[in-house]
Structures are given as C-alpha cells and as structure tokens.
Design a protein around this motif. Structure first.
Motif, mmCIF file in Angstrom:
data_model
loop_
_atom_site.group_PDB
_atom_site.id
_atom_site.type_symbol
_atom_site.label_atom_id
_atom_site.label_comp_id
_atom_site.label_asym_id
_atom_site.label_seq_id
_atom_site.Cartn_x
_atom_site.Cartn_y
_atom_site.Cartn_z
ATOM 1 N N MET A 1 0.828 -1.219 0.000
ATOM 2 C CA MET A 1 0.000 0.000 0.000
ATOM 3 C C MET A 1 0.867 1.276 0.000
ATOM 4 S SD MET A 1 -3.092 0.982 -0.026
ATOM 5 C CE MET A 1 -3.884 2.522 0.109
ATOM 6 N N TRP A 2 1.921 1.238 0.861
ATOM 7 C CA TRP A 2 2.764 2.432 0.941
ATOM 8 C C TRP A 2 3.472 2.722 -0.374
ATOM 9 C CZ3 TRP A 2 7.933 2.167 -0.024
ATOM 10 C CH2 TRP A 2 8.518 0.886 0.023
ATOM 11 N N LYS A 3 3.671 1.643 -1.186
ATOM 12 C CA LYS A 3 4.326 1.834 -2.493
ATOM 13 C C LYS A 3 3.437 2.690 -3.404
ATOM 14 C CE LYS A 3 7.052 -2.352 -2.873
ATOM 15 N NZ LYS A 3 7.006 -3.706 -3.361
ATOM 16 N N TYR A 4 2.087 2.402 -3.366
ATOM 17 C CA TYR A 4 1.154 3.194 -4.181
ATOM 18 C C TYR A 4 1.133 4.644 -3.718
ATOM 19 C CZ TYR A 4 -0.536 -1.202 -6.080
ATOM 20 O OH TYR A 4 -0.595 -2.399 -6.705
ATOM 21 N N ALA A 5 1.146 4.800 -2.384
ATOM 22 C CA ALA A 5 1.117 6.162 -1.825
ATOM 23 C C ALA A 5 2.374 6.914 -2.250
ATOM 24 C CB ALA A 5 1.024 6.088 -0.296
ATOM 25 N N ALA A 6 3.538 6.251 -2.136
ATOM 26 C CA ALA A 6 4.796 6.905 -2.503
ATOM 27 C C ALA A 6 4.797 7.228 -4.006
ATOM 28 C CB ALA A 6 5.976 6.001 -2.147
ATOM 29 N N GLY A 7 4.294 6.259 -4.811
ATOM 30 C CA GLY A 7 4.222 6.461 -6.267
ATOM 31 C C GLY A 7 3.354 7.671 -6.596
ATOM 32 N N SER A 8 2.183 7.765 -5.906
ATOM 33 C CA SER A 8 1.270 8.904 -6.177
ATOM 34 C C SER A 8 1.938 10.223 -5.827
ATOM 35 C CB SER A 8 -0.016 8.795 -5.352
ATOM 36 O OG SER A 8 -0.573 7.541 -5.515
ATOM 37 N N VAL A 9 2.687 10.230 -4.705
ATOM 38 C CA VAL A 9 3.353 11.476 -4.296
ATOM 39 C C VAL A 9 4.391 11.868 -5.349
ATOM 40 C CG1 VAL A 9 4.901 12.516 -2.580
ATOM 41 C CG2 VAL A 9 2.950 11.132 -1.826
ATOM 42 N N VAL A 10 5.158 10.877 -5.831
ATOM 43 C CA VAL A 10 6.206 11.185 -6.828
ATOM 44 C C VAL A 10 5.568 11.728 -8.109
ATOM 45 C CG1 VAL A 10 7.972 10.162 -8.309
ATOM 46 C CG2 VAL A 10 7.867 9.530 -5.893
ATOM 47 N N VAL A 11 4.507 11.023 -8.594
ATOM 48 C CA VAL A 11 3.861 11.465 -9.839
ATOM 49 C C VAL A 11 3.239 12.850 -9.642
ATOM 50 C CG1 VAL A 11 1.976 10.973 -11.466
ATOM 51 C CG2 VAL A 11 3.460 9.121 -10.683
ATOM 52 N N GLY A 12 2.565 13.024 -8.498
ATOM 53 C CA GLY A 12 1.917 14.319 -8.201
ATOM 54 C C GLY A 12 2.938 15.445 -8.169
ATOM 55 N N THR A 13 4.068 15.190 -7.494
ATOM 56 C CA THR A 13 5.101 16.240 -7.392
ATOM 57 C C THR A 13 5.676 16.560 -8.775
ATOM 58 O OG1 THR A 13 5.655 15.262 -5.271
ATOM 59 C CG2 THR A 13 7.189 16.901 -6.102
ATOM 60 N N ALA A 14 5.902 15.490 -9.561
ATOM 61 C CA ALA A 14 6.472 15.715 -10.902
ATOM 62 C C ALA A 14 5.493 16.529 -11.750
ATOM 63 C CB ALA A 14 6.766 14.374 -11.568
ATOM 64 N N LEU A 15 4.197 16.185 -11.691
ATOM 65 C CA LEU A 15 3.191 16.907 -12.475
ATOM 66 C C LEU A 15 3.122 18.363 -12.043
ATOM 67 C CD1 LEU A 15 0.003 14.695 -12.916
ATOM 68 C CD2 LEU A 15 1.393 15.806 -14.674
ATOM 69 N N TYR A 16 3.126 18.587 -10.726
ATOM 70 C CA TYR A 16 3.057 19.940 -10.189
ATOM 71 C C TYR A 16 4.270 20.752 -10.679
ATOM 72 C CZ TYR A 16 2.948 23.809 -6.878
ATOM 73 O OH TYR A 16 2.924 25.061 -6.327
ATOM 74 N N GLY A 17 5.453 20.098 -10.623
ATOM 75 C CA GLY A 17 6.690 20.765 -11.074
ATOM 76 C C GLY A 17 6.588 21.143 -12.550
ATOM 77 N N LEU A 18 6.052 20.221 -13.357
ATOM 78 C CA LEU A 18 5.926 20.492 -14.799
ATOM 79 C C LEU A 18 4.951 21.644 -15.050
ATOM 80 C CD1 LEU A 18 5.750 16.941 -16.438
ATOM 81 C CD2 LEU A 18 7.454 18.716 -16.846
ATOM 82 N N ILE A 19 3.799 21.614 -14.340
ATOM 83 C CA ILE A 19 2.793 22.669 -14.535
ATOM 84 C C ILE A 19 3.388 24.026 -14.143
ATOM 85 C CG2 ILE A 19 0.575 23.572 -13.680
ATOM 86 C CD1 ILE A 19 -0.375 20.609 -13.570
ATOM 87 N N LYS A 20 4.115 24.053 -13.017
ATOM 88 C CA LYS A 20 4.746 25.304 -12.575
ATOM 89 C C LYS A 20 5.763 25.784 -13.614
ATOM 90 C CE LYS A 20 4.726 27.239 -8.746
ATOM 91 N NZ LYS A 20 3.909 28.443 -8.489
ATOM 92 N N TYR A 21 6.544 24.805 -14.141
ATOM 93 C CA TYR A 21 7.589 25.147 -15.101
ATOM 94 C C TYR A 21 6.965 25.797 -16.348
ATOM 95 C CZ TYR A 21 11.162 24.605 -18.646
ATOM 96 O OH TYR A 21 12.038 24.856 -19.661
ATOM 97 N N PHE A 22 5.924 25.161 -16.889
ATOM 98 C CA PHE A 22 5.334 25.674 -18.125
ATOM 99 C C PHE A 22 4.477 26.924 -17.894
ATOM 100 C CE2 PHE A 22 6.345 21.332 -19.603
ATOM 101 C CZ PHE A 22 7.085 21.673 -20.727
ATOM 102 N N ALA A 23 4.111 27.181 -16.637
ATOM 103 C CA ALA A 23 3.323 28.396 -16.350
ATOM 104 C C ALA A 23 4.163 29.650 -16.596
ATOM 105 C CB ALA A 23 2.817 28.370 -14.918
ATOM 106 N N GLY A 24 5.484 29.496 -16.593
ATOM 107 C CA GLY A 24 6.376 30.609 -16.942
ATOM 108 C C GLY A 24 6.566 31.613 -15.826
ATOM 109 N N GLY A 25 7.129 32.770 -16.193
ATOM 110 C CA GLY A 25 7.467 33.800 -15.201
ATOM 111 C C GLY A 25 6.232 34.464 -14.607
ATOM 112 N N VAL A 26 6.430 34.981 -13.393
ATOM 113 C CA VAL A 26 5.349 35.708 -12.722
ATOM 114 C C VAL A 26 5.827 37.136 -12.474
ATOM 115 C CG1 VAL A 26 3.938 35.838 -10.625
ATOM 116 C CG2 VAL A 26 4.507 33.600 -11.610
ATOM 117 N N CYS A 27 4.964 38.108 -12.767
ATOM 118 C CA CYS A 27 5.325 39.507 -12.540
ATOM 119 C C CYS A 27 5.313 39.786 -11.044
ATOM 120 C CB CYS A 27 4.326 40.412 -13.260
ATOM 121 S SG CYS A 27 4.578 42.146 -12.893
#
Ligand SMILES: NC(=O)c1ccc[n+]([C@@H]2O[C@H](COP(=O)([O-])OP(=O)(O)OC[C@H]3O[C@@H](n4cnc5c(N)ncnc54)[C@H](OP(=O)(O)O)[C@@H]3O)[C@@H](O)[C@H]2O)c1
Length: 326
Positions: A1-27
């Motif tokens: 079970m903890w493997k799924y939880a850890a996997g979800s956290v890794v995927v979630g963090t990677a997705l969040y990082g990608l979305i932030k990256y492509f969102a570009g600069g902030v004024c």
C-alpha cells in the motif's frame, strides 16, 4: 500500500513541477497605477482580458478597444464583478484594426476624452484567419496584427507624450523566428498573394518587433518606452481557426497535455504586466517570461528595422502619413 502512496506522491510532485515550469514567469512588480489610463486592443478575450483585470486590480483606468463592443461590455462586467470596486473606471470603445477609418475615429475619440494616456498595449491579433483583403486592401492578418497597430500607435503618440512616463507594449510571439528576410519582404510587398497561414502570422509578429526596435530609436528623446513581449503558449480563442485545435476530437486528444504545458490567460498576461510595471526603463527590447530575451537575429537587426519602417510607410502610401495624420 505504501508503495502506491509513494508512487502517487512522486507522480503528483512531478506533475506539479511540470505545470509550474510551463506556467512561466510571474510579474513580481508591486507598483500601483491608480488613475493611469491604459488602452488595450483586443481586450474582450484571452490575454487582453486577463491583463485588463490585473491592471484594474492595480487601480488603472482602462480603455477596452474591441471590434465587437458587446463582447467588450461583457468583459467590462466581468472585470467589475471580480473587483467589486465601483471606483475602477472601465471604458469600452469600438476599434476595428482592419479599418483605417475605424482606427482614426477611435483615436480622435480618445484625444477628445483624455488629456494623456500612460500606456498602449497593442495586443489584438488573428491567427490562421481565412485570408482576404480588408477594406483598405491589405491582407487581413497583416493589417490586424501589424499595420493597424502601426497606425494606431502613431495616432496616440501625443497622448502618450503627455504622460510623465508613457509605455507602448507590442504583443509579439515566438512565431517571428520562422520568418526569413525573403518572406518578410515578399509578404509585405505583395498583399494580394496569399501565403501559408503560419508564415503570414510570423511575418506580422516579426514586423511588430522590428517596429518596436525602430520606434524606440525615434522616441529616444521622449518619455515613451516601447517594448515587445512574448506571452508564451496560452489557451485562448486565437486558435479558433487552427485546424489541429478547432476540431473537437483532435482537441480532446491533446487536452491532457495542454493542461500541463499551455498557460492560462492570467499566466499569459504576466510578461505584458511586467513590461508595463517594471522600473527598468530600457526600450526597444523583447521580453519573454518576465525577463529580457533575445529575439531572432533578423528582429534584432537595426538596419532591417529602419528599412522595414520605411517600407511600411511606402506600402501605406497615401492612406497614412506620419506628418499629416498624427
Ligand atoms: N495564445 C497564444 O498562445 C499566443 C502566443 C503568442 C502570442 N500571442 C499573442 O497574444 C495576443 C492576444 O491573443 P490571445 O491569445 O489572447 O487571443 P484572443 O483571445 O483571440 O484575443 C485576440 C483579440 O484580438 C481581437 N481582434 C481580432 N481582430 C481584431 C480587429 N480587426 N480589430 C480589433 N480587435 C481584433 C479579438 O476580438 P474578437 O473577440 O472580436 O475576435 C480578441 O479580442 C495576440 O497578439 C497574439 O498574437 C498569443
């Protein structure tokens, strides 16, 4: 079970990082613009509307320059509802960049109504528009995105000069990089020969950056700075005629990826906002992701910029004259 939880956290963090990256600069500029008049073309949708909201939050008086005033009034209602602030002034005015007579009427109206304007944001544009000639006999993408703004900018220069610090922001695009000098001159000199839509758009945006460069030199001894801005890839209605996106099935297939890599209009407005608020008064520059960036070598060439300004005046011929029309 903890493997799924850890996997979800890794995927979630990677997705969040990608979305932030492509969102570009902030004024990050915190300056206010209370009572400063800012004119935005094509302010009823997409990046222009998102920018208008951001500027209204900072107290600016807005002129939404729209070819469809009903859409402009909807945008005004949206902005006022978001702010719940009755002191914000938003004017909706008719402007069709495909008509030199409309540009003149709009400018005369503004000159009667305002003694000065702080900024002009040349934002309106079309992409992949069915090609035809405007009433002034220029190709529609070329006139909307470039020529119309060229004329409007000259008409409004006196109002900008009356402001303590005037700014012109020309909304460009990375698409300017696909254009070579041959295409630039061919598309500009021959308005009746229709071309690849992407080249037509790229030429109009390269033309705007060259205009930015040359105009900054011509305004060197004035209070006005002029810069070009790349908003990045933004989810807006500009793609309404683009085959890969106006087909609902093709769009649905791309949607999950677009959600990650394409900015929303508020994110797309950040670099425009930065160019309007930054204390850096460099002029004739190209901004991307809230930073100064290098445009293509052609766009950065002063000689081409100067010659292209002359060519623009030549193709406008008797329809516009910087001496008598401004
Ligand atoms: N979205 C992107 O990925 C992207 C990327 C790079 C650069 N840009 C640039 O960002 C700017 C804003 O585009 P957007 O993405 O926000 O697209 P948008 O939502 O389609 O906004 C374009 C605006 O221009 C107006 N317009 C079109 N023709 C006009 C005319 N003849 N006279 C007056 N207004 C006219 C449109 O009015 P209607 O609503 O009546 O059609 C609309 O309000 C454009 O300069 C575009 O080239 C966008």
């Amino acid at each position: 079970m903890w493997k799924y939880a850890a996997g979800s956290v890794v995927v979630g963090t990677a997705l969040y990082g990608l979305i932030k990256y492509f969102a570009g600069g902030v004024c990050r500029c915190s300056a206010r613009l209370d009572g400063q008049v800012i004119v935005i073309t094509g302010a009823n949708s997409g990046i222009g509307k998102a920018l208008a909201l951001e500027l209204a939050k900072r107290g600016a008086t807005l002129v939404l320059a729209c070819r469809d005033t009903n859409k402009g009034l909807d945008a005004k209602t949206y902005i006022l509802r978001q702010l719940k602030n009755e002191n914000i002034k938003v004017f909706v005015k008719h402007l069709d960049l495909c008509s030199i007579s409309s540009i003149r009427k709009f400018s005369v109206n503004l000159i009667h109504e305002f003694s000065e304007i702080y900024a002009l944001v040349n934002n309106a544009a079309v992409f992949y528009h069915p090609q035809h000639l405007t009433e002034d006999e220029y190709e529609v993408t070329f006139q909307t995105n470039y020529l119309g703004h060229f004329i409007l900018t000259h008409h409004l220069q006196t109002l900008l000069k009356n402001s303590v610090h005037g700014r012109i922001v020309n909304v460009a695009s990375e698409a300017h990089r696909i254009v070579n000098v041959y295409d630039l001159n061919a598309v500009t000199k021959c308005q009746v020969e229709f071309r690849d839509h992407f080249i037509a758009y790229g030429v109009s945006k390269l033309a705007l950056i060259l205009f930015t460069r040359e105009l900054s030199k011509r305004l060197r001894n004035t209070n006005i700075i002029v810069n070009a801005v790349n908003p990045g890839n933004v989810e807006t209605s500009i793609f309404r005629n683009f085959p890969a996106l106006c087909n609902p099935w093709l769009y649905a297939l791309q949607w999950p990826i677009r959600l990650i890599i394409i900015k929303n209009p508020q994110q797309g407005a950040q670099t425009l906002l930065h160019a309007l608020l930054t204390t850096n008064r460099s002029t004739g520059q190209y901004y991307s992701d809230c930073k100064l960036a290098l445009p293509s070598p052609i766009a950065a060439n002063d000689k081409i910029a100067s010659e292209y300004y002359q060519l623009t005046l030549e193709i406008l011929a008797d329809k516009f004259n910087t001496e008598s029309d401004c």
